[in-house]
Structures are given as structure tokens and as C-alpha cells.
Design an enzyme around this catalytic site. Structure first.
Site, PDB file in Angstrom:
ATOM      1  CG  ASP A 179      -0.564  -8.385   6.844  1.00 51.21           C
ATOM      2  OD1 ASP A 179      -1.724  -7.982   6.444  1.00 51.21           O
ATOM      3  OD2 ASP A 179       0.476  -8.089   6.309  1.00 51.21           O
TER       4      ASP A 179
ATOM      5  CG  LEU B  11      10.738 -10.907 -10.648  1.00 50.57           C
ATOM      6  CD1 LEU B  11      11.575  -9.740 -10.364  1.00 50.57           C
ATOM      7  CD2 LEU B  11       9.819 -10.627 -11.592  1.00 50.57           C
TER       8      LEU B  11
ATOM      9  CB  SER C 200      12.518 -10.298  -6.529  1.00 57.20           C
ATOM     10  OG  SER C 200      13.672  -9.786  -7.550  1.00 57.20           O
ATOM     11  N   GLY C 201      14.790 -12.101  -6.201  1.00 58.69           N
ATOM     12  CA  GLY C 201      16.074 -12.635  -5.565  1.00 58.69           C
ATOM     13  C   GLY C 201      17.023 -11.551  -5.023  1.00 58.69           C
TER      14      GLY C 201
ATOM     15  CB  CYS D 125      -0.949  -0.050   1.303  1.00 63.33           C
ATOM     16  SG  CYS D 125      -1.845  -1.472   1.342  1.00 63.33           S
TER      17      CYS D 125
END
EC number: 6.3.5.4
Length: 590
Positions: A100, A261, A366-367, A2
């Protein structure tokens, strides 16, 4: 994921105007296109734009507790929230949602400011406690999610992005002169700073309490140098793989389509393989990209070929995006507006990728963090990695490029002393005896933060949430102390991670040479870029001409005199950086 924003007026006679909050929200709507909300109370105004991912029907913000004494605007994900929710229910708390966000509210009620120690996730939030008229803000341990703030007049103003702060009528956009050499010569900004004067970034692992005019910052987490006991290589591998698997599976949590990805490199391939092993009702969607004009698109080391190999190996639903060089050039001004700082070479590529991904999913993994944690950069193999603490390994032309600064600007900013002092102070906080791990600590503290900001702003520009399993703090706390002989070995960077990958991935992936994230390589544009940078330096009308010694800079760009031995990459990167700085000035009117 957000966008959050808010205003606290320290003077009780000045109430927050809804129109001011609405203006801020309007500049954050790309971060949360699925909904928005405001709360205005006594001296407080909170704003929120929502990207709905968990409990889509509920979870609107700002969110309050049962009696309205606590109000929260929150950005991020707490990946262990189901466990925390059960724990809080056992302690008597009642929940109205299954998201959450509400866990953050009740965790603060139960644990106070120490609630942040309970959270495993990526987050930034601001919580107004009406009982003591205090704003409590926090940012996640590694700084995956940004949070900016300023104090001006009788107003404390904060937001997920600086542009929202700049919309407030009391705030004026001004350049912080010291940021120019920091970013251009070191490629990072010092902790807590931005490109804008008097606008600050809350550092990772920090909380900030605002009560009246008093601001109290406190660090709740940091990476610790731990000699620990002797552990075998197998023990290290088993523990790391177990934690990484758990981290990936936790980050699959989503009530909307999810993807990964997949460049075909080691990091993304390993995460994607673990995500697939976690099981799902549908095929995992994966994404890769390249530029059609790049000379090596069809060559053996192209991302596209390896991404296809992995997608076929894992049976994913794969999408391959091929962009044109023109697409990259057309994005520069728009990406500068989103980044709020000069744009690094590969940043437009990320923006283009996420713009396309948004058409299919709103959440990906993603890494980021793997290279900084496991020693994944080739220059670590070149001799003693400890180097000088006054040099940034990620800025190989630091000394040559920093010498281009106008002498008066250098004296006013004192940036060299500040940079070197900051590095020394940081290393004192991480007294490891392992020289490589000391340097990797600096990478985690400085360079990675820039990469995470780039990831956040390019993805959220299209309303895409990116999750980074390597940066689960449990993994970071252990791997930052993994002995360097396991990180660099047999002439290979990131050796340890490759060993883990061998049991999961094809050898073509684990043996592959590292390739940088794609950006267009066009010799003609390189020449044109150098000429444009030279023209800007010569011009008395450009903003950047005031920062640099004209003669030295022109000699540098043309590889003359003292700079005759420079390689072409140094000229290319510096030309781009100068143009990007001028564009930043133009975009924000500073």
C-alpha cells in the site's frame, strides 16, 4: 505499521545531518523492528522503521516514484489499496511492489493532496515533493495513527512519537503548563496539543503542508450531523452489519500471522465472530488477559470465563494471559516513556498484553470506538445525557478535582475557559438535534483520541499493529447519526449493537454486564498510593507540588471537610493521576 520521522531545513544553507535522523530512528525502532531506511536530499531528511506486514520482500522506505521527484515515509495501512492500485494502473501508473505504500505515492501523483479522500485506512505519512519543495503530511480521519511536529529555528521536525523529536539538538523538553489541568481534570488534551511546549499533534482528518517557513493546515474530513431520511430499524441494522462485516474482512489483510483481542465482551466477540466468518487457511488466534490477584477472577463476570466461552464457540486458537500485580507496578516507568504523558490506570495492562501477544502475532483487531459510537457507557442511562457542555461525561469528578488547582496556575493557564470554549466550538460543528449524539460526538472527538493514542503506543512499543474495524469512516459517518432511541433502550446501553450481535453471538455474551479493561485491584496498594500522592503534594521537591493547593488536595485525598462525601473511586483515580504526573516529569526531565 511503522515509525516515521523527518527534518526539513527552511534555510538552504543548512542541510539535514544523517546522524540527527539516525538518532530519531533509534528511538522509533520498537515501532518497526524489521528494517529501517533514510533519504537525505536538498534540505530534506526522511527516516523510517518498518514493521513488515504486506509484501514482506519489498516495500522498504522511504519510497520514491520513478523519477525520484517524490519521497514518502509512511505509517499505517490503506485497506482499500488493492482497488486503488487497479484504478491507478488503468490510469497509466506502473508499480514495482504489491504494498500500500506505493499506492500512496502514485495516488499523490494522480490526485495531489486530495489523495487522502481516496484512502480507507489508518495512517500518518509525510511526502516530500521535490518539484515544489513542499512537505505534505496527513493523518487518518479518526486519528488512529499519531503524528507530531515542531518548528524550531530553521528546522521543521516531525515523528510518530515525541521522544524522537526531543532527540534533535535544537529541541528542549518543556512542560506546557496548560496541559496539566487539561489532562488531569478532563482526562483529555485539547485538539492539536501535547504535554510538551511547542510540540503539536496533527489533528485527525487534517493535512499539513510545509513550504519554507509557511505551515498550512487543512481539514479534509469531519463527522457531519445529518438529519437524513426516515429509516426503519431493520434498515439500520442491515446496513451497519454489512459495513462492519466488510470492515473486518478488509482488516484481515496480512502476509503474517493475524489475531484478535477477545475479552468475551460484546465488541471483541462480535468482531472475532465476523473475522472467523471471513474464512482463513488456519484457526484465528485470540487473546485475553486478567490479573491473578483480582478478587473476581473466578467470579461470574470475569473476562477469562467469557473469553473461553467465545473461543470455544468460534473454534479459535485461544491464549489466556494471567498477570501478577507486581507485573503492573514494575511497568509504570517504562510505559510512561512510551506514552509520553501521565499513564492512565489501565495503560500498563495493555502494554503487558501486547508484549505477550508479540510472541505469537504482529497484527490484531480490537474493538475501540464501539462504546463512543453506540453509547456504551453506563452513565448515559442516568437521566438527560445532554448535560452541560462545560462538563466532560468521562470525567465525573471534574468540578471537585479541578478545584484543587493552585489559583495562580489556574489564572495563567486559563484552562477552564479554553476547555469550555473548545467544547462549544466543537458542538457548533455538529449541530445535531439528538442530545445523546451531540455528547457522543464529543466522545469521538476528544476521549476516543486519547484511547487510540494509548492503543497505538502500548501496542507499537512491542511492534504489534492494532486494527480497529468499528472506526472505518463509512461506519462512523452513519452510526454517529443513528437515533439515540436505538442506542439506549430498555435500560440497556449499546442496545443497537446488542441487537446486531444476537444473530451471531451466544446470549451469555449479548446479555453480559459491561466490565472495564483489567487492572489490579489491591486494597493495600490503594492505601499506599494515597499516602504517596499526599507526600508528593506536601514535598517542596516534587514537581507536582507547584500545581496544586496543598491544603485542598490533602483534604481531598483524605475525604475531609468539603470532600467528605467523595467516593473511594475518586480518591483512587486522583491519587494515581498525581503519581503518574510526577513520574512523567521525572521520566522526561521537565
Amino acid at each position: 505499521m511503522c515509525g516515521i520521522c523527518g527534518i526539513v531545513n527552511t534555510d538552504a544553507e543548512h542541510q539535514v545531518l544523517e546522524a540527527e535522523l539516525r538518532n530519531m530512528i533509534g528511538l522509533l525502532r520498537h515501532r518497526g523492528p524489521d528494517g529501517e531506511g533514510v533519504h537525505i536530499g536538498n534540505r530534506i531528511g526522511l527516516g523510517h522503521t518498518r514493521l513488515s506486514i504486506i509484501d514482506l520482500a519489498h516495500g522498504g522506505q522511504p519510497m520514491t516514484n520513478e523519477d525520484g521527484s517524490i519521497w514518502l515515509t509512511y505509517n499505517g495501512e490503506i485497506f482499500n489499496f488493492p482497488e486503488l492500485r487497479r484504478e491507478l494502473i488503468q490510469q497509466g501508473h506502473t508499480f514495482r511492489t504489491n504494498c500500500d505504500t506505493e499506492v500512496v505515492v502514485h495516488a499523490y501523483e494522480e490526485y495531489g493532496p486530495d489523495c487522502v479522500l481516496k484512502f480507507n485506512g489508518m495512517f500518518s505519512f509525510a511526502l516530500w515533493d521535490e518539484r515544489n519543495e513542499t512537505l505534505f503530511m496527513a493523518r487518518d480521519r479518526l486519528g488512529v495513527k499519531p503524528l507530531y511536529y515542531t518548528m524550531v529555528g530553521h528546522s521543521f521536525i516531525f515523528a510518530s512519537e515525541i521522544k524522537a523529536i526531543l532527540s534533535h539538538p535544537s529541541v528542549t523538553a518543556e512542560v506546557r503548563e496548560g496541559a496539566v489541568p487539561e489532562y488531569l481534570f478532563c482526562t483529555v488534551l485539547l485538539e492539536g496539543q501535547t504535554m510538551f511546549k511547542n510540540i503539536h499533534s496533527l489533528p485527525p482528518g487534517y493535512t499539513l503542508s510545509v513550504q519554507g517557513t509557511k505551515l498550512t493546515a487543512a481539514r479534509y474530513w469531519s463527522m457531519k450531523a445529518d438529519a437524513g431520511g426516515e429509516r426503519s430499524l431493520d434498515a439500520w441494522k442491515d446496513e451497519t452489519l454489512s459495513l462492519l462485516t466488510d470492515s473486518v474482512w478488509k482488516r484481515r489483510m496480512s502476509d503474517i500471522p493475524f489475531g484478535s483481542l477477545l475479552s468475551g465482551g460484546l465488541d471483541s466477540s462480535l468482531l472475532t465472530a465476523l473475522a472467523v466468518s471471513g474464512g482463513s487457511d488456519s484457526r484465528l488466534r485470540t487473546f485475553s488477559m486478567e490479573y491473578g490477584d483480582n478478587r473476581d477472577v473466578s467470579a461470574s463476570n470475569s473476562d477469562t470465563a467469557y473469553a473461553r466461552l467465545m473461543a470455544e464457540h468460534l473454534g479459535t486458537d485461544h491464549r489466556e494471559f494471567i498477570f501478577r500485580t507486581e507485573d503492573y507496578r514494575d511497568m509504570m516507568e517504562k510505559v510512561t516513556w512510551h506514552m509520553e504523558k501521565p499513564v492512565e490506570l489501565t495503560t500498563p495492562s495493555l502494554y503487558l498484553l501486547y508484549r505477550e501477544i508479540k510472541k505469537e502475532v504482529s497484527v490484531v483487531i480490537s474493538g475501540e470506538g464501539a462504546d463512543e459510537l453506540f453509547g456504551g457507557y453506563f452513565f448515559f442511562l442516568n437521566g438527560d445525557p445532554s448535560g452541560q457542555v462545560s462538563q466532560f461525561p468521562w470525567a465525573p469528578y471534574y468540578r471537585e478535582v479541578s478545584g484543587l488547582l493552585d489559583q495562580a496556575v489556574g489564572e495563567r493557564t486559563g484552562f477552564r475557559d479554553k476547555v469550555e470554549s473548545s467544547l462549544r466550538d466543537s458542538l457548533r460543528q455538529f449541530p445535531s438535534r439528538d442530545p445523546l449524539n451531540r455528547i457522543l460526538y464529543l466522545f469521538m472527538k476528544y476521549y476516543l483520541l486519547e484511547m487510540l493514542e494509548r492503543q497505538d503506543k502500548t501496542s507499537m512499543a512491542s511492534g504489534v499493529e492494532v486494527r480497529v474495524p468499528f472506526l472505518d469512516y463509512r461506519i462512523v459517518e452513519r452510526v454517529i447519526n443513528l437515533p439515540s432511541q436505538y442506542k439506549l433502550k430498555d435500560g440497556s446501553e449499546k442496545w443497537f449493537l446488542k441487537e446486531i450481535g444476537k444473530s451471531i453471538l451466544p446470549s451469555a455474551i449479548t446479555d453480559r454486564k459491561k466490565k472495564p479493561f483489567p487492572f489490579p485491584v489491591d486494597p493495600k496498594s490503594v492505601i499506599a498510593q494515597r499516602q504517596l500522592a499526599s507526600d508528593l503534594i506536601r514535598s517542596g521537591n516534587s514537581k507536582i507540588s507547584a500545581y496544586f493547593d496543598k491544603r485542598k488536595t490533602i483534604d481531598f485525598l483524605n475525604k475531609r471537610g468539603d470532600y467528605a462525601g467523595l467516593d473511594n473511586l475518586a480518591v483512587f483515580r486522583t491519587s494515581h493521576a498525581l503519581i503518574a504526573l510526577e513520574l512523567w516529569h521525572k521520566t522526561f526531565g521537565v
